[in-house]
Design a protein around this motif. Structure first.
Motif, PDB file in Angstrom:
ATOM      1  N   ALA A  52      17.905  -4.730  48.715  1.00 28.76           N
ATOM      2  CA  ALA A  52      18.743  -5.136  49.611  1.00 28.76           C
ATOM      3  C   ALA A  52      19.567  -6.298  49.219  1.00 28.76           C
ATOM      4  CB  ALA A  52      18.308  -5.850  51.196  1.00 28.76           C
ATOM      5  N   VAL A  53      19.409  -7.359  48.750  1.00 27.60           N
ATOM      6  CA  VAL A  53      19.715  -8.148  47.667  1.00 27.60           C
ATOM      7  C   VAL A  53      20.547  -7.950  47.188  1.00 27.60           C
ATOM      8  CG1 VAL A  53      19.616 -10.368  46.583  1.00 27.60           C
ATOM      9  CG2 VAL A  53      18.053 -10.038  48.774  1.00 27.60           C
ATOM     10  N   HIS A  54      20.835  -7.299  46.133  1.00 30.24           N
ATOM     11  CA  HIS A  54      20.724  -6.683  44.657  1.00 30.24           C
ATOM     12  C   HIS A  54      22.110  -5.818  45.419  1.00 30.24           C
ATOM     13  CE1 HIS A  54      18.384  -8.165  41.922  1.00 30.24           C
ATOM     14  NE2 HIS A  54      16.969  -7.436  42.149  1.00 30.24           N
ATOM     15  N   LEU A  55      22.171  -4.793  46.297  1.00 33.09           N
ATOM     16  CA  LEU A  55      22.973  -4.464  46.804  1.00 33.09           C
ATOM     17  C   LEU A  55      23.674  -5.163  47.567  1.00 33.09           C
ATOM     18  CD1 LEU A  55      21.175  -0.501  48.628  1.00 33.09           C
ATOM     19  CD2 LEU A  55      22.516  -1.363  46.283  1.00 33.09           C
ATOM     20  N   LEU A  56      23.588  -6.253  47.845  1.00 31.21           N
ATOM     21  CA  LEU A  56      24.355  -6.738  48.721  1.00 31.21           C
ATOM     22  C   LEU A  56      25.557  -7.779  47.546  1.00 31.21           C
ATOM     23  CD1 LEU A  56      26.021  -8.024  51.126  1.00 31.21           C
ATOM     24  CD2 LEU A  56      24.080  -9.911  51.661  1.00 31.21           C
ATOM     25  N   PHE A  57      24.889  -8.498  47.219  1.00 31.27           N
ATOM     26  CA  PHE A  57      25.208  -8.927  45.635  1.00 31.27           C
ATOM     27  C   PHE A  57      26.028  -7.958  45.471  1.00 31.27           C
ATOM     28  CE2 PHE A  57      25.453 -10.266  41.234  1.00 31.27           C
ATOM     29  CZ  PHE A  57      25.895 -11.566  41.486  1.00 31.27           C
ATOM     30  N   GLN A  58      26.118  -7.231  44.736  1.00 30.86           N
ATOM     31  CA  GLN A  58      27.092  -5.884  43.811  1.00 30.86           C
ATOM     32  C   GLN A  58      28.147  -5.406  45.121  1.00 30.86           C
ATOM     33  OE1 GLN A  58      24.665  -2.341  43.037  1.00 30.86           O
ATOM     34  NE2 GLN A  58      26.843  -1.608  42.317  1.00 30.86           N
ATOM     35  N   SER A  59      28.139  -5.264  46.098  1.00 28.49           N
ATOM     36  CA  SER A  59      29.363  -4.881  46.657  1.00 28.49           C
ATOM     37  C   SER A  59      29.737  -6.136  46.945  1.00 28.49           C
ATOM     38  CB  SER A  59      28.669  -4.386  48.096  1.00 28.49           C
ATOM     39  OG  SER A  59      28.599  -5.430  48.672  1.00 28.49           O
ATOM     40  N   THR A  60      29.651  -7.213  47.004  1.00 23.81           N
ATOM     41  CA  THR A  60      30.314  -8.669  47.302  1.00 23.81           C
ATOM     42  C   THR A  60      31.284  -8.510  45.911  1.00 23.81           C
ATOM     43  OG1 THR A  60      28.532 -10.302  47.194  1.00 23.81           O
ATOM     44  CG2 THR A  60      29.540  -9.595  49.391  1.00 23.81           C
ATOM     45  N   VAL A  61      31.004  -8.881  44.731  1.00 19.15           N
ATOM     46  CA  VAL A  61      31.034  -9.010  43.469  1.00 19.15           C
ATOM     47  C   VAL A  61      31.976  -7.625  43.151  1.00 19.15           C
ATOM     48  CG1 VAL A  61      30.813  -8.598  41.006  1.00 19.15           C
ATOM     49  CG2 VAL A  61      29.233 -10.267  42.659  1.00 19.15           C
ATOM     50  N   GLU A  62      32.098  -6.497  43.915  1.00 16.06           N
ATOM     51  CA  GLU A  62      32.974  -5.409  43.326  1.00 16.06           C
ATOM     52  C   GLU A  62      34.380  -5.465  44.183  1.00 16.06           C
ATOM     53  OE1 GLU A  62      30.169  -2.477  43.678  1.00 16.06           O
ATOM     54  OE2 GLU A  62      29.782  -2.418  41.264  1.00 16.06           O
ATOM     55  N   THR A  63      34.014  -5.708  45.705  1.00 16.33           N
ATOM     56  CA  THR A  63      35.162  -6.012  46.370  1.00 16.33           C
ATOM     57  C   THR A  63      36.183  -6.973  46.488  1.00 16.33           C
ATOM     58  OG1 THR A  63      34.036  -7.011  48.052  1.00 16.33           O
ATOM     59  CG2 THR A  63      33.794  -3.915  48.008  1.00 16.33           C
ATOM     60  N   GLY A  64      35.018  -7.804  45.236  1.00 11.57           N
ATOM     61  CA  GLY A  64      36.136  -9.520  45.832  1.00 11.57           C
ATOM     62  C   GLY A  64      36.091  -9.874  46.486  1.00 11.57           C
TER      63      GLY A  64
END
Length: 106
Positions: A52-64
């Motif tokens: 969950a932490v990895h997914l949240l981190f990835q999505s916040t980076v990718e979306t800006g």
């Protein structure tokens, strides 16, 4: 704030996590976690928390969104944090105008 302030904040937050991380779960989160654990079959719920932490981190980076928060709080971007230098330090010129220098467009 600055790049050094962000690095200090990350180091402090990392140290605060320690080895054991206990979190209380509300009913909705507990139900969702149980369903994910039953459906995905990890060894334990800790594996799901890591995912969950990895997914949240990835999505916040990718979306800006991470860049937006970092820019507002520390006046740096994630790329600047990773490189350890601000845009101005890397290029010798000030940050480009907001629309030209944006990495993400919404």
């Amino acid at each position: 704030m600055s790049l050094d302030d962000l690095s200090d904040a990350v180091d402090a937050a990392y140290a605060d996590l320690g080895d054991d991380y206990a979190v209380s779960l509300d009913r909705e989160t507990r139900t969702e976690l149980a369903l994910l654990q039953a459906g995905l079959g990890p060894e334990d719920a800790d594996d799901l928390l890591k995912r969950a932490v990895h997914l949240l981190f990835q999505s916040t980076v990718e979306t800006g969104r991470l860049d937006a928060h970092l820019r507002r709080e520390y006046d740096v971007t994630y790329d600047e944090y990773l490189s350890g230098m601000t845009y101005e330090q890397m290029t010798g010129t000030p940050q480009p105008p907001e629309n030209d220098g944006r990495r993400y467009q919404f």
